[in-house]
Design a protein around this motif. Structure first.
Motif, short mmCIF file in Angstrom:
data_model
loop_
_atom_site.label_atom_id
_atom_site.label_comp_id
_atom_site.label_asym_id
_atom_site.label_seq_id
_atom_site.Cartn_x
_atom_site.Cartn_y
_atom_site.Cartn_z
N LEU A 43 39.50 36.74 52.26
CA LEU A 43 39.71 36.13 50.94
C LEU A 43 38.54 36.44 50.01
CD1 LEU A 43 41.18 32.70 52.09
CD2 LEU A 43 42.43 34.69 51.22
N GLN A 44 37.33 36.48 50.55
CA GLN A 44 36.16 36.82 49.72
C GLN A 44 36.21 38.27 49.25
OE1 GLN A 44 33.15 35.39 52.47
NE2 GLN A 44 32.70 33.64 51.14
N HIS A 45 36.74 39.15 50.08
CA HIS A 45 36.88 40.55 49.66
C HIS A 45 37.85 40.65 48.49
CE1 HIS A 45 37.18 45.02 51.06
NE2 HIS A 45 37.05 44.92 49.76
N ASN A 51 36.65 40.54 40.57
CA ASN A 51 35.52 40.71 39.66
C ASN A 51 35.13 42.17 39.44
OD1 ASN A 51 34.94 38.02 38.86
ND2 ASN A 51 34.12 37.63 40.89
N ASP A 52 35.20 42.99 40.49
CA ASP A 52 34.77 44.39 40.30
C ASP A 52 35.93 45.33 40.00
OD1 ASP A 52 36.02 45.01 42.77
OD2 ASP A 52 34.13 45.11 43.87
N HIS A 53 37.16 44.81 40.10
CA HIS A 53 38.38 45.53 39.75
C HIS A 53 38.62 46.79 40.60
CE1 HIS A 53 37.77 43.65 35.48
NE2 HIS A 53 37.85 42.75 36.43
N LYS A 54 38.10 46.81 41.81
CA LYS A 54 38.29 47.94 42.72
C LYS A 54 39.48 47.64 43.65
CE LYS A 54 33.48 49.35 42.68
NZ LYS A 54 32.25 49.50 43.47
N PHE A 55 40.65 47.59 43.04
CA PHE A 55 41.84 47.23 43.81
C PHE A 55 42.33 48.35 44.72
CE2 PHE A 55 41.77 44.15 40.34
CZ PHE A 55 41.78 42.98 41.10
N SER A 56 41.68 49.51 44.67
CA SER A 56 41.98 50.55 45.66
C SER A 56 41.62 50.06 47.06
CB SER A 56 41.22 51.84 45.33
OG SER A 56 39.82 51.58 45.32
N GLU A 57 40.76 49.04 47.13
CA GLU A 57 40.35 48.47 48.42
C GLU A 57 41.39 47.53 49.01
OE1 GLU A 57 36.56 46.59 47.75
OE2 GLU A 57 35.59 48.49 47.21
N ILE A 58 42.44 47.23 48.26
CA ILE A 58 43.43 46.24 48.70
C ILE A 58 44.05 46.62 50.05
CG2 ILE A 58 45.62 47.01 47.65
CD1 ILE A 58 45.69 44.14 46.37
N THR A 59 44.13 47.90 50.33
CA THR A 59 44.73 48.35 51.59
C THR A 59 43.87 48.00 52.80
OG1 THR A 59 43.74 50.54 51.40
CG2 THR A 59 45.95 50.26 50.48
N GLY A 78 54.89 45.19 48.36
CA GLY A 78 54.31 46.36 48.99
C GLY A 78 52.94 46.67 48.40
N GLU A 79 52.06 47.24 49.26
CA GLU A 79 50.70 47.53 48.81
C GLU A 79 50.63 48.36 47.53
OE1 GLU A 79 48.75 49.20 52.25
OE2 GLU A 79 47.82 47.27 52.74
N PRO A 80 51.45 49.42 47.38
CA PRO A 80 51.33 50.20 46.14
C PRO A 80 51.58 49.37 44.89
CG PRO A 80 52.53 51.45 47.79
CD PRO A 80 52.38 50.04 48.33
N ALA A 81 52.60 48.53 44.91
CA ALA A 81 52.93 47.70 43.73
C ALA A 81 51.86 46.63 43.50
CB ALA A 81 54.30 47.06 43.89
N VAL A 82 51.39 45.99 44.56
CA VAL A 82 50.38 44.94 44.43
C VAL A 82 49.08 45.54 43.88
CG1 VAL A 82 48.97 43.25 45.69
CG2 VAL A 82 51.43 43.45 46.17
N GLN A 83 48.71 46.70 44.39
CA GLN A 83 47.50 47.37 43.91
C GLN A 83 47.66 47.80 42.45
OE1 GLN A 83 46.98 50.90 43.09
NE2 GLN A 83 44.86 50.44 42.62
N LYS A 84 48.78 48.43 42.13
CA LYS A 84 49.02 48.91 40.77
C LYS A 84 49.06 47.74 39.77
CE LYS A 84 52.34 51.49 37.96
NZ LYS A 84 53.60 52.24 37.98
N GLY A 85 49.75 46.68 40.13
CA GLY A 85 49.86 45.53 39.25
C GLY A 85 48.51 44.89 38.97
N HIS A 86 47.73 44.66 40.03
CA HIS A 86 46.40 44.07 39.83
C HIS A 86 45.50 44.99 39.02
CE1 HIS A 86 47.52 41.03 42.79
NE2 HIS A 86 46.53 40.32 42.26
N GLN A 87 45.51 46.27 39.34
CA GLN A 87 44.64 47.20 38.62
C GLN A 87 44.97 47.20 37.14
OE1 GLN A 87 42.14 49.03 40.58
NE2 GLN A 87 41.35 48.76 38.53
N ALA A 88 46.26 47.25 36.81
CA ALA A 88 46.67 47.28 35.41
C ALA A 88 46.27 46.00 34.67
CB ALA A 88 48.18 47.49 35.31
N VAL A 89 46.50 44.85 35.27
CA VAL A 89 46.18 43.58 34.62
C VAL A 89 44.67 43.41 34.46
CG1 VAL A 89 46.25 41.06 34.93
CG2 VAL A 89 48.30 42.43 35.33
#
Length: 173
Positions: A43-45, A51-59, A78-89
Protein backbone atom coordinates in the motif's frame (compact mmCIF):
# COMPACT_ATOMS: atom_id res chain seq x y z
CA UNK A 1 -17.97 -6.26 -20.77
CA UNK A 2 -15.48 -9.11 -20.60
CA UNK A 3 -14.35 -10.07 -17.08
CA UNK A 4 -10.95 -11.64 -16.47
CA UNK A 5 -11.37 -15.26 -15.23
CA UNK A 6 -9.17 -14.81 -12.13
CA UNK A 7 -11.02 -11.67 -11.08
CA UNK A 8 -14.37 -13.36 -11.69
CA UNK A 9 -13.22 -16.24 -9.45
CA UNK A 10 -12.14 -13.80 -6.74
CA UNK A 11 -15.46 -11.96 -6.83
CA UNK A 12 -17.46 -15.20 -6.75
CA UNK A 13 -15.33 -16.51 -3.88
CA UNK A 14 -15.95 -13.35 -1.85
CA UNK A 15 -19.68 -13.49 -2.57
CA UNK A 16 -19.90 -17.17 -1.64
CA UNK A 17 -18.01 -16.58 1.60
CA UNK A 18 -20.52 -13.89 2.55
CA UNK A 19 -23.58 -15.81 1.39
CA UNK A 20 -22.66 -18.96 3.29
CA UNK A 21 -22.02 -17.14 6.52
CA UNK A 22 -18.38 -18.23 6.48
CA UNK A 23 -16.70 -17.75 9.81
CA UNK A 24 -13.00 -18.47 9.96
CA UNK A 25 -11.38 -20.06 12.97
CA UNK A 26 -9.40 -17.85 15.32
CA UNK A 27 -6.20 -19.19 13.81
CA UNK A 28 -7.09 -18.12 10.25
CA UNK A 29 -8.52 -14.72 11.20
CA UNK A 30 -5.32 -13.49 12.80
CA UNK A 31 -3.14 -11.64 10.35
CA UNK A 32 0.49 -12.57 10.98
CA UNK A 33 2.75 -9.57 11.63
CA UNK A 34 4.93 -10.40 8.61
CA UNK A 35 1.87 -10.41 6.34
CA UNK A 36 0.65 -7.12 7.78
CA UNK A 37 4.07 -5.56 7.15
CA UNK A 38 4.09 -6.86 3.56
CA UNK A 39 0.55 -5.57 2.94
CA UNK A 40 1.46 -2.14 4.33
CA UNK A 41 4.59 -2.08 2.14
CA UNK A 42 2.42 -2.80 -0.93
CA UNK A 43 0.00 0.00 0.00
CA UNK A 44 2.90 2.37 0.70
CA UNK A 45 4.34 1.67 -2.74
CA UNK A 46 1.01 2.62 -4.29
CA UNK A 47 0.88 5.75 -2.08
CA UNK A 48 4.41 6.63 -3.26
CA UNK A 49 3.23 6.40 -6.86
CA UNK A 50 0.33 8.73 -6.10
CA UNK A 51 2.98 11.33 -5.33
CA UNK A 52 5.75 10.56 -7.84
CA UNK A 53 3.33 9.55 -10.64
CA UNK A 54 5.47 6.55 -11.67
CA UNK A 55 2.53 4.30 -12.40
CA UNK A 56 4.69 2.13 -14.65
CA UNK A 57 5.57 0.48 -11.31
CA UNK A 58 1.96 -0.65 -10.81
CA UNK A 59 2.80 -4.07 -12.27
CA UNK A 60 5.13 -4.73 -9.31
CA UNK A 61 2.36 -4.57 -6.70
CA UNK A 62 -0.90 -5.50 -8.48
CA UNK A 63 -2.29 -8.64 -10.04
CA UNK A 64 -2.53 -8.69 -13.86
CA UNK A 65 -6.34 -8.71 -13.54
CA UNK A 66 -6.50 -5.82 -11.02
CA UNK A 67 -9.74 -3.80 -11.01
CA UNK A 68 -10.03 -0.19 -9.90
CA UNK A 69 -13.03 2.08 -9.42
CA UNK A 70 -11.77 5.62 -9.10
CA UNK A 71 -13.15 8.53 -7.12
CA UNK A 72 -15.58 9.57 -9.86
CA UNK A 73 -16.78 6.04 -10.63
CA UNK A 74 -14.62 5.13 -13.63
CA UNK A 75 -14.10 1.36 -13.83
CA UNK A 76 -10.64 0.29 -14.99
CA UNK A 77 -9.98 -3.44 -15.46
CA UNK A 78 -6.60 -5.06 -15.89
CA UNK A 79 -3.12 -3.68 -15.24
CA UNK A 80 -2.85 -1.81 -18.56
CA UNK A 81 -6.10 0.11 -17.99
CA UNK A 82 -5.39 0.79 -14.30
CA UNK A 83 -1.89 2.05 -15.13
CA UNK A 84 -3.07 4.16 -18.09
CA UNK A 85 -5.97 5.67 -16.14
CA UNK A 86 -3.85 6.62 -13.14
CA UNK A 87 -1.04 8.00 -15.29
CA UNK A 88 -3.44 10.17 -17.29
CA UNK A 89 -5.26 11.55 -14.23
CA UNK A 90 -2.07 12.22 -12.29
CA UNK A 91 -0.36 13.83 -15.29
CA UNK A 92 -3.24 16.30 -15.55
CA UNK A 93 -5.79 16.88 -12.76
CA UNK A 94 -3.51 15.80 -9.91
CA UNK A 95 -0.23 16.93 -11.50
CA UNK A 96 0.80 19.09 -8.52
CA UNK A 97 -0.99 17.07 -5.83
CA UNK A 98 1.02 15.72 -2.90
CA UNK A 99 -0.67 13.21 -0.66
CA UNK A 100 0.39 12.68 2.95
CA UNK A 101 2.12 9.44 3.95
CA UNK A 102 -0.13 6.43 4.37
CA UNK A 103 -1.83 6.57 7.78
CA UNK A 104 -1.24 2.95 8.82
CA UNK A 105 -3.11 3.43 12.10
CA UNK A 106 -6.27 4.26 10.11
CA UNK A 107 -6.19 0.93 8.24
CA UNK A 108 -8.56 -1.91 9.11
CA UNK A 109 -7.51 -5.41 8.04
CA UNK A 110 -10.08 -8.16 7.48
CA UNK A 111 -8.46 -11.51 6.72
CA UNK A 112 -10.95 -13.55 4.67
CA UNK A 113 -8.62 -16.47 3.98
CA UNK A 114 -4.87 -16.88 4.55
CA UNK A 115 -4.44 -15.54 0.99
CA UNK A 116 -7.12 -12.81 0.81
CA UNK A 117 -7.37 -9.65 2.91
CA UNK A 118 -9.64 -6.61 2.67
CA UNK A 119 -8.15 -3.32 3.85
CA UNK A 120 -10.41 -0.32 4.48
CA UNK A 121 -9.47 3.24 5.29
CA UNK A 122 -11.22 6.54 5.72
CA UNK A 123 -9.26 9.57 4.56
CA UNK A 124 -8.78 13.01 5.97
CA UNK A 125 -9.75 15.96 3.78
CA UNK A 126 -7.46 16.49 0.81
CA UNK A 127 -5.21 19.55 0.79
CA UNK A 128 -6.74 22.89 -0.25
CA UNK A 129 -7.36 23.48 -3.94
CA UNK A 130 -8.68 20.02 -4.78
CA UNK A 131 -12.44 20.44 -5.10
CA UNK A 132 -14.96 18.88 -5.18
CA UNK A 133 -13.97 15.91 -3.03
CA UNK A 134 -12.86 16.87 0.46
CA UNK A 135 -12.92 13.35 1.90
CA UNK A 136 -12.72 9.79 0.61
CA UNK A 137 -12.91 6.26 1.93
CA UNK A 138 -11.40 3.27 0.19
CA UNK A 139 -11.40 -0.48 0.10
CA UNK A 140 -8.52 -2.57 -1.20
CA UNK A 141 -8.54 -6.33 -1.75
CA UNK A 142 -5.14 -7.97 -1.69
CA UNK A 143 -4.23 -11.54 -2.53
CA UNK A 144 -1.13 -13.47 -1.57
CA UNK A 145 0.56 -15.02 -4.59
CA UNK A 146 3.89 -16.78 -4.47
CA UNK A 147 4.54 -15.25 -1.05
CA UNK A 148 3.78 -11.65 -2.14
CA UNK A 149 0.74 -9.53 -1.29
CA UNK A 150 -0.65 -7.91 -4.45
CA UNK A 151 -3.55 -5.53 -4.97
CA UNK A 152 -6.37 -7.33 -6.79
CA UNK A 153 -9.07 -4.65 -6.55
CA UNK A 154 -9.58 -1.22 -5.05
CA UNK A 155 -12.19 1.47 -4.89
CA UNK A 156 -11.94 5.08 -3.76
CA UNK A 157 -15.27 6.66 -2.78
CA UNK A 158 -16.27 10.24 -2.12
CA UNK A 159 -17.67 10.98 1.32
CA UNK A 160 -20.65 13.31 1.18
CA UNK A 161 -19.83 15.87 3.90
CA UNK A 162 -23.51 16.81 4.29
CA UNK A 163 -24.56 13.20 4.84
CA UNK A 164 -21.62 12.03 6.97
CA UNK A 165 -23.21 13.27 10.25
CA UNK A 166 -26.32 11.20 9.43
CA UNK A 167 -24.48 7.87 9.46
CA UNK A 168 -26.87 5.66 11.51
CA UNK A 169 -24.01 3.45 12.72
CA UNK A 170 -22.45 6.40 14.55
CA UNK A 171 -25.61 7.48 16.39
CA UNK A 172 -26.01 6.44 20.00
CA UNK A 173 -29.33 4.82 20.77
Amino acid sequence: MKTQPAMKNLVWSLLLLGATGYRATAQSTTLPAADKEAIVATLQHFQKNLNDHKFSEITTYTTPEVTSINIVGMLWQGEPAVQKGHQAVFDTRYKDMKFPPLDVAALTFQLLTPEVVVVTKGSKPLPPGVPPHPQTANTTVLVKRQGRWLIAAFQNTLVDAKEAPNDPTLKKD
